[in-house]
Design a protein around this motif. Structure first.
Motif, PDB file in Angstrom:
ATOM      1  N   PRO A  83       0.811  -1.228   0.000  1.00 37.63           N
ATOM      2  CA  PRO A  83       0.000   0.000   0.000  1.00 37.63           C
ATOM      3  C   PRO A  83       0.841   1.274   0.000  1.00 37.63           C
ATOM      4  O   PRO A  83       0.436   2.287  -0.581  1.00 37.63           O
ATOM      5  N   ILE A  84       2.002   1.234   0.620  1.00 42.65           N
ATOM      6  CA  ILE A  84       2.879   2.407   0.646  1.00 42.65           C
ATOM      7  C   ILE A  84       3.401   2.707  -0.756  1.00 42.65           C
ATOM      8  O   ILE A  84       3.365   3.847  -1.229  1.00 42.65           O
ATOM      9  N   VAL A  85       3.882   1.647  -1.429  1.00 42.92           N
ATOM     10  CA  VAL A  85       4.374   1.804  -2.798  1.00 42.92           C
ATOM     11  C   VAL A  85       3.246   2.261  -3.719  1.00 42.92           C
ATOM     12  O   VAL A  85       3.413   3.178  -4.533  1.00 42.92           O
ATOM     13  N   ARG A  86       2.106   1.642  -3.599  1.00 44.57           N
ATOM     14  CA  ARG A  86       0.951   1.995  -4.438  1.00 44.57           C
ATOM     15  C   ARG A  86       0.582   3.465  -4.290  1.00 44.57           C
ATOM     16  O   ARG A  86       0.402   4.183  -5.282  1.00 44.57           O
ATOM     17  N   ASP A  87       0.474   3.941  -3.063  1.00 48.85           N
ATOM     18  CA  ASP A  87       0.063   5.331  -2.832  1.00 48.85           C
ATOM     19  C   ASP A  87       1.091   6.318  -3.363  1.00 48.85           C
ATOM     20  O   ASP A  87       0.730   7.381  -3.889  1.00 48.85           O
ATOM     21  N   MET A  88       2.372   5.988  -3.254  1.00 50.03           N
ATOM     22  CA  MET A  88       3.413   6.872  -3.783  1.00 50.03           C
ATOM     23  C   MET A  88       3.308   6.964  -5.301  1.00 50.03           C
ATOM     24  O   MET A  88       3.386   8.058  -5.877  1.00 50.03           O
ATOM     25  N   LEU A  89       3.122   5.832  -5.963  1.00 52.84           N
ATOM     26  CA  LEU A  89       3.011   5.835  -7.416  1.00 52.84           C
ATOM     27  C   LEU A  89       1.744   6.551  -7.881  1.00 52.84           C
ATOM     28  O   LEU A  89       1.773   7.318  -8.853  1.00 52.84           O
ATOM     29  N   LEU A  90       0.633   6.317  -7.198  1.00 51.20           N
ATOM     30  CA  LEU A  90      -0.620   6.971  -7.567  1.00 51.20           C
ATOM     31  C   LEU A  90      -0.513   8.484  -7.425  1.00 51.20           C
ATOM     32  O   LEU A  90      -1.005   9.241  -8.280  1.00 51.20           O
ATOM     33  N   ARG A  91       0.105   8.941  -6.356  1.00 52.83           N
ATOM     34  CA  ARG A  91       0.262  10.378  -6.137  1.00 52.83           C
ATOM     35  C   ARG A  91       1.099  11.017  -7.244  1.00 52.83           C
ATOM     36  O   ARG A  91       0.742  12.058  -7.796  1.00 52.83           O
ATOM     37  N   GLU A  92       2.197  10.375  -7.588  1.00 54.07           N
ATOM     38  CA  GLU A  92       3.058  10.911  -8.647  1.00 54.07           C
ATOM     39  C   GLU A  92       2.365  10.837 -10.007  1.00 54.07           C
ATOM     40  O   GLU A  92       2.495  11.755 -10.825  1.00 54.07           O
ATOM     41  N   ALA A  93       1.621   9.767 -10.250  1.00 51.54           N
ATOM     42  CA  ALA A  93       0.932   9.608 -11.538  1.00 51.54           C
ATOM     43  C   ALA A  93      -0.150  10.664 -11.717  1.00 51.54           C
ATOM     44  O   ALA A  93      -0.336  11.194 -12.822  1.00 51.54           O
ATOM     45  N   ARG A  94      -0.873  10.993 -10.645  1.00 49.24           N
ATOM     46  CA  ARG A  94      -1.910  12.034 -10.744  1.00 49.24           C
ATOM     47  C   ARG A  94      -1.299  13.385 -11.086  1.00 49.24           C
ATOM     48  O   ARG A  94      -1.822  14.130 -11.923  1.00 49.24           O
ATOM     49  N   ALA A  95      -0.203  13.716 -10.425  1.00 48.82           N
ATOM     50  CA  ALA A  95       0.458  14.994 -10.694  1.00 48.82           C
ATOM     51  C   ALA A  95       1.007  15.035 -12.118  1.00 48.82           C
ATOM     52  O   ALA A  95       0.905  16.057 -12.810  1.00 48.82           O
ATOM     53  N   LEU A  96       1.569  13.925 -12.573  1.00 46.76           N
ATOM     54  CA  LEU A  96       2.115  13.854 -13.928  1.00 46.76           C
ATOM     55  C   LEU A  96       1.003  13.954 -14.966  1.00 46.76           C
ATOM     56  O   LEU A  96       1.147  14.641 -15.992  1.00 46.76           O
ATOM     57  N   SER A  97      -0.109  13.281 -14.731  1.00 45.37           N
ATOM     58  CA  SER A  97      -1.229  13.272 -15.676  1.00 45.37           C
ATOM     59  C   SER A  97      -1.739  14.687 -15.955  1.00 45.37           C
ATOM     60  O   SER A  97      -2.159  14.996 -17.078  1.00 45.37           O
ATOM     61  N   ALA A  98      -1.713  15.541 -14.940  1.00 40.24           N
ATOM     62  CA  ALA A  98      -2.200  16.910 -15.107  1.00 40.24           C
ATOM     63  C   ALA A  98      -1.322  17.723 -16.040  1.00 40.24           C
ATOM     64  O   ALA A  98      -1.726  18.787 -16.526  1.00 40.24           O
ATOM     65  N   GLN A  99      -0.113  17.234 -16.340  1.00 42.67           N
ATOM     66  CA  GLN A  99       0.828  17.978 -17.191  1.00 42.67           C
ATOM     67  C   GLN A  99       0.945  17.422 -18.602  1.00 42.67           C
ATOM     68  O   GLN A  99       1.515  18.073 -19.470  1.00 42.67           O
ATOM     69  N   VAL A 100       0.419  16.228 -18.849  1.00 48.52           N
ATOM     70  CA  VAL A 100       0.645  15.558 -20.136  1.00 48.52           C
ATOM     71  C   VAL A 100      -0.254  16.148 -21.218  1.00 48.52           C
ATOM     72  O   VAL A 100      -1.480  16.121 -21.118  1.00 48.52           O
ATOM     73  N   ASN A 101       0.374  16.672 -22.255  1.00 45.58           N
ATOM     74  CA  ASN A 101      -0.341  17.262 -23.378  1.00 45.58           C
ATOM     75  C   ASN A 101      -0.827  16.157 -24.317  1.00 45.58           C
ATOM     76  O   ASN A 101      -0.022  15.338 -24.768  1.00 45.58           O
ATOM     77  N   PRO A 102      -2.130  16.120 -24.639  1.00 46.18           N
ATOM     78  CA  PRO A 102      -2.627  15.075 -25.541  1.00 46.18           C
ATOM     79  C   PRO A 102      -1.955  15.084 -26.904  1.00 46.18           C
ATOM     80  O   PRO A 102      -1.959  14.072 -27.606  1.00 46.18           O
ATOM     81  N   PHE A 103      -1.372  16.227 -27.304  1.00 52.88           N
ATOM     82  CA  PHE A 103      -0.747  16.337 -28.615  1.00 52.88           C
ATOM     83  C   PHE A 103       0.766  16.146 -28.566  1.00 52.88           C
ATOM     84  O   PHE A 103       1.461  16.419 -29.541  1.00 52.88           O
ATOM     85  N   ASP A 104       1.266  15.661 -27.437  1.00 56.49           N
ATOM     86  CA  ASP A 104       2.696  15.391 -27.305  1.00 56.49           C
ATOM     87  C   ASP A 104       3.120  14.363 -28.362  1.00 56.49           C
ATOM     88  O   ASP A 104       2.609  13.246 -28.378  1.00 56.49           O
ATOM     89  N   PRO A 105       4.051  14.703 -29.265  1.00 55.01           N
ATOM     90  CA  PRO A 105       4.480  13.742 -30.294  1.00 55.01           C
ATOM     91  C   PRO A 105       5.040  12.450 -29.721  1.00 55.01           C
ATOM     92  O   PRO A 105       5.013  11.416 -30.388  1.00 55.01           O
ATOM     93  N   THR A 106       5.558  12.488 -28.489  1.00 50.25           N
ATOM     94  CA  THR A 106       6.083  11.279 -27.849  1.00 50.25           C
ATOM     95  C   THR A 106       5.027  10.181 -27.776  1.00 50.25           C
ATOM     96  O   THR A 106       5.344   8.991 -27.886  1.00 50.25           O
ATOM     97  N   LEU A 107       3.780  10.574 -27.599  1.00 53.38           N
ATOM     98  CA  LEU A 107       2.706   9.593 -27.457  1.00 53.38           C
ATOM     99  C   LEU A 107       2.421   8.870 -28.770  1.00 53.38           C
ATOM    100  O   LEU A 107       1.893   7.759 -28.761  1.00 53.38           O
ATOM    101  N   ARG A 108       2.762   9.481 -29.886  1.00 55.94           N
ATOM    102  CA  ARG A 108       2.548   8.847 -31.200  1.00 55.94           C
ATOM    103  C   ARG A 108       3.805   8.173 -31.724  1.00 55.94           C
ATOM    104  O   ARG A 108       3.721   7.199 -32.467  1.00 55.94           O
ATOM    105  N   HIS A 109       4.969   8.709 -31.348  1.00 56.73           N
ATOM    106  CA  HIS A 109       6.222   8.184 -31.884  1.00 56.73           C
ATOM    107  C   HIS A 109       7.235   7.979 -30.752  1.00 56.73           C
ATOM    108  O   HIS A 109       8.243   8.690 -30.673  1.00 56.73           O
ATOM    109  N   PRO A 110       6.981   7.023 -29.858  1.00 54.13           N
ATOM    110  CA  PRO A 110       7.879   6.845 -28.708  1.00 54.13           C
ATOM    111  C   PRO A 110       9.305   6.488 -29.090  1.00 54.13           C
ATOM    112  O   PRO A 110      10.253   6.920 -28.435  1.00 54.13           O
TER     113      PRO A 110
END
Length: 281
Positions: A241-268
């Motif tokens: 649960p400790i690991v899970r909560d740390m990852l979830l917290r970081e993922a939520r913060a990261l998700s708020a910054q990810v641009n849907p048009f980021d070329p990385t998402l189409r051409h990794p």
């Protein structure tokens, strides 16, 4: 030199506001397009005003009209502009500090997986103190969506129709693992979607354990996964649960910054080669 009067400035703000009303409404009809009469009714403006705003947006290249059916849509130029803006902060660059923080806190290997068609690609990876084995291996490694925790949590959060298409294509590719039949996959997908994460303390890689959470873009579409790879003994019932909560917290913060048009998402893979060149300079 001329200056705008208060009335002029107010008019300009009103026109700008109505123009964005039009573009937001058009976005909801991007697939099929929309007629000016329907659009005017939807946004609460007269047909004449809506038509005038549309013509101004067409002149600026932000809107286009199908001359056969007279339907309006947002233009390719607008999406191109958004894509250029997305290139400023790509997913790999945004996630790098996240991976470093998690690795420093957990001492485990932290991995960023991103979707690439029917596969998931390891976009970045920070090695922890304990040597591990993963399905993707090093950065750039590829695996079918559904194999491994990071890949599975991406698949579990795809829209249903898309998820079904991936399953149809990938199930035959998973046969050589001898455990990924359709019943097992659907059970794991439902569990991951319901929990909001996926974890496995023992699996195909003997002695290895992992936990992954989804990363979304700002429009709410799943695009990646944050995961850790570690030894079975290090993902105990107490620590999970400790690991899970740390990852979830970081993922939520990261998700708020990810641009849907980021070329990385189409051409990794292109992002990987570009990023590696930049870091080596």
């Amino acid at each position: 030199m001329t200056t705008d009067t208060p009335d002029d400035a107010s008019h300009q703000r009103g026109t700008l506001h109505r123009s964005f009303l039009v573009m937001r409404a058009l976005a909801a009809h991007q697939t099929e397009g929309v007629r000016v009469t329907h659009l005017a009714k939807e946004i609460g403006l007269t047909q004449a005003t809506t038509h005038r705003l549309l013509q101004g947006l067409i002149q600026e290249g932000m809107v286009e009209q199908d001359q056969v059916h007279k339907l309006y849509r947002l233009s390719l130029d607008l999406f191109s502009l958004a894509a250029q803006a997305g290139a400023v902060s790509d997913l790999r660059s945004l996630a790098r500090p996240v991976l470093l923080r998690l690795c420093a806190s957990l001492n485990d290997t932290v991995i960023l997986m991103v979707r690439s068609g029917f596969d998931a690609v390891c976009l970045d990876r920070i090695e922890g103190q304990f040597p591990i084995r993963t399905f993707t291996g090093d950065i750039g490694g590829r695996v079918a969506l559904g194999v491994g925790q990071g890949s599975l949590v991406i698949l579990a959060n795809l829209p249903e129709a898309e998820r079904e298409e991936v399953l149809r294509f990938n199930l035959p590719r998973m046969q050589h693992y001898n455990v990924y039949d359709e019943v097992y996959m659907r059970t794991e997908i439902d569990k991951a979607h319901r929990q909001g994460y996926t974890a496995k303390n023992s699996g195909l890689l003997e002695g290895m354990a992992g936990l992954a959470v989804p990363v979304f873009d700002r429009s709410g579409q799943v695009v990646a996964a944050l995961s850790i790879g570690t030894h079975t003994a290090r993902l105990s019932d107490e620590r999970l649960p400790i690991v899970r909560d740390m990852l979830l917290r970081e993922a939520r913060a990261l998700s708020a910054q990810v641009n849907p048009f980021d070329p990385t998402l189409r051409h990794p893979m292109h992002a990987l080669s570009t990023g590696d060149r930049t870091r080596s300079m």
